[in-house]
Design an enzyme around this catalytic site. Structure first.
Site, short mmCIF file in Angstrom:
data_model
loop_
_atom_site.label_atom_id
_atom_site.label_comp_id
_atom_site.label_asym_id
_atom_site.label_seq_id
_atom_site.Cartn_x
_atom_site.Cartn_y
_atom_site.Cartn_z
N ARG A 153 0.84 -1.20 0.00
CA ARG A 153 0.00 0.00 0.00
C ARG A 153 0.87 1.24 0.00
NH1 ARG A 153 -4.68 0.34 4.31
NH2 ARG A 153 -2.93 0.67 5.71
N THR B 195 -1.44 7.43 -0.55
CA THR B 195 -2.72 7.29 -1.27
C THR B 195 -3.53 6.10 -0.77
OG1 THR B 195 -1.73 5.82 -2.90
CG2 THR B 195 -1.63 8.18 -3.37
N ASP C 148 0.34 -3.50 12.14
CA ASP C 148 0.82 -3.88 10.81
C ASP C 148 1.17 -5.36 10.80
OD1 ASP C 148 2.70 -4.39 8.59
OD2 ASP C 148 2.49 -2.23 8.24
N ASP D 77 4.75 -6.38 9.43
CA ASP D 77 5.83 -6.05 10.37
C ASP D 77 5.81 -6.99 11.57
OD1 ASP D 77 7.01 -4.01 8.97
OD2 ASP D 77 5.70 -2.46 9.80
C1 PRP Z 1 -1.02 -4.81 4.31
C2 PRP Z 1 -1.79 -6.11 4.43
C3 PRP Z 1 -2.60 -6.10 3.16
C4 PRP Z 1 -2.90 -4.64 2.96
C5 PRP Z 1 -4.30 -4.39 3.41
O1 PRP Z 1 0.06 -4.96 3.48
O2 PRP Z 1 -0.99 -7.23 4.54
O3 PRP Z 1 -1.91 -6.62 2.04
O4 PRP Z 1 -1.98 -3.91 3.77
O5 PRP Z 1 -4.64 -3.07 3.17
P1 PRP Z 1 -5.74 -2.65 2.10
O6 PRP Z 1 -6.91 -3.55 2.29
O7 PRP Z 1 -6.02 -1.23 2.48
O8 PRP Z 1 -5.14 -2.76 0.73
P2 PRP Z 1 1.17 -3.82 3.28
O9 PRP Z 1 0.84 -2.98 2.09
O10 PRP Z 1 1.39 -3.11 4.57
O11 PRP Z 1 2.43 -4.66 2.86
P3 PRP Z 1 3.24 -5.75 3.68
O12 PRP Z 1 2.36 -6.98 3.78
O13 PRP Z 1 4.42 -5.97 2.82
O14 PRP Z 1 3.58 -5.18 5.03
N1 URA Z 2 -2.50 -3.49 6.87
C1 URA Z 2 -2.16 -3.96 8.09
O1 URA Z 2 -1.19 -4.72 8.23
N2 URA Z 2 -2.88 -3.59 9.15
C2 URA Z 2 -3.95 -2.77 9.03
O2 URA Z 2 -4.59 -2.47 10.05
C3 URA Z 2 -4.28 -2.28 7.76
C4 URA Z 2 -3.54 -2.67 6.69
#
Ligand code: PRP
Ligand code: URA
Length: 211
Positions: free
Chosen positions: A106, A110, A202, A205
């Site tokens: 994400r 945005t 997150d 993380d």
């Molecule tokens: C997080 C999570 C989803 C997304 C959800 O990933 O694992 O993929 O956000 O958010 P959304 O429904 O608003 O799209 P992130 O982009 O933080 O990447 P990561 O898994 O690499 O930490």
């Molecule tokens: N992605 C995450 O990992 N946690 C949230 O709460 C939203 C998006």
């Protein structure tokens, strides 16, 4: 939104495990283990309609026809990174499943998903595809991943997310009414940064210990 496509897999065991992963004091090791365990429990329920085939087996007493999971019928597609944390839990039930990967992150300003990787198993169009990501927040990542799979020709797609916000469920259900959505809890809302409340922070993380 087509509510009949949204399944909340509410079970005391899952609720117990959710309490552990929501807790900010839970360390990476335990967080990772519990994500995997919840994924297994959710996969058990969400694959009730898994394609099957009949085979004949011989017990010590006689032959019997028995239903087994159809060979080559399932693909699991984690959305990187956090979706990776659910894969082993599902493979513990479906060890022969093929695994594809879709990399999306994400954009923190945005909140729109940006694609950085896509590698899918040959023949995925013919399989039941389970897209997995622990968090369904705005729904942008899941909706995009499903769009990519449809472009590739996939027809039977399910989404498995541990924690969802109403906004994310609505987006995926509106854009993909043919996709069954399985979640274990529907949380209250998103905050101004797109994080789920109460959520668990997150997920990526916390699974990989990167913060
Ligand atoms: C997080 C999570 C989803 C997304 C959800 O990933 O694992 O993929 O956000 O958010 P959304 O429904 O608003 O799209 P992130 O982009 O933080 O990447 P990561 O898994 O690499 O930490
Ligand atoms: N992605 C995450 O990992 N946690 C949230 O709460 C939203 C998006």
């Amino acid at each position: 939104m087509e509510n009949n496509k949204v399944h909340i897999l509410d079970h005391p065991l899952i609720r117990h495990k959710l309490a552990i992963i929501r807790n900010k004091e839970t360390d990476t090791k335990q967080f990772r283990e519990i994500i995997k365990e919840i994924a297994t429990l959710m996969a058990y329920e969400s694959f009730k309609d898994v394609p099957t085939q009949e085979i004949e087996v011989e017990t010590p007493l006689e032959k019997v026809k028995q239903t087994v999971v159809k060979e080559n019928s399932i693909a699991i597609v984690p959305i990187l990174r956090a979706g990776l944390g659910m894969v082993d839990g599902i493979l513990s039930l479906f060890p022969a499943a093929k695994v594809g990967h879709i990399g999306l992150y994400r954009n923190e300003e945005t909140l729109e998903p940006e694609e950085y990787y896509c590698k899918l198993p040959v023949g995925i169009e013919e399989k039941v595809v389970m897209v997995v990501d622990p968090m369904l927040a705005t729904g942008g990542s899941a909706a995009d991943a499903i769009k990519m799979l449809k472009k590739r020709g996939c027809k039977k797609i399910k989404l498995l997310s541990i924690i969802a916000a109403p906004e994310g469920v609505k987006k995926v259900a509106d854009e993909h009414p043919d996709v069954d959505i399985f979640i274990s809890t529907l949380d209250r809302c998103l905050n101004e940064h797109g994080y789920i409340l109460p959520g668990l922070g997150d997920a990526g993380d916390r699974i990989f210990g990167t913060k």
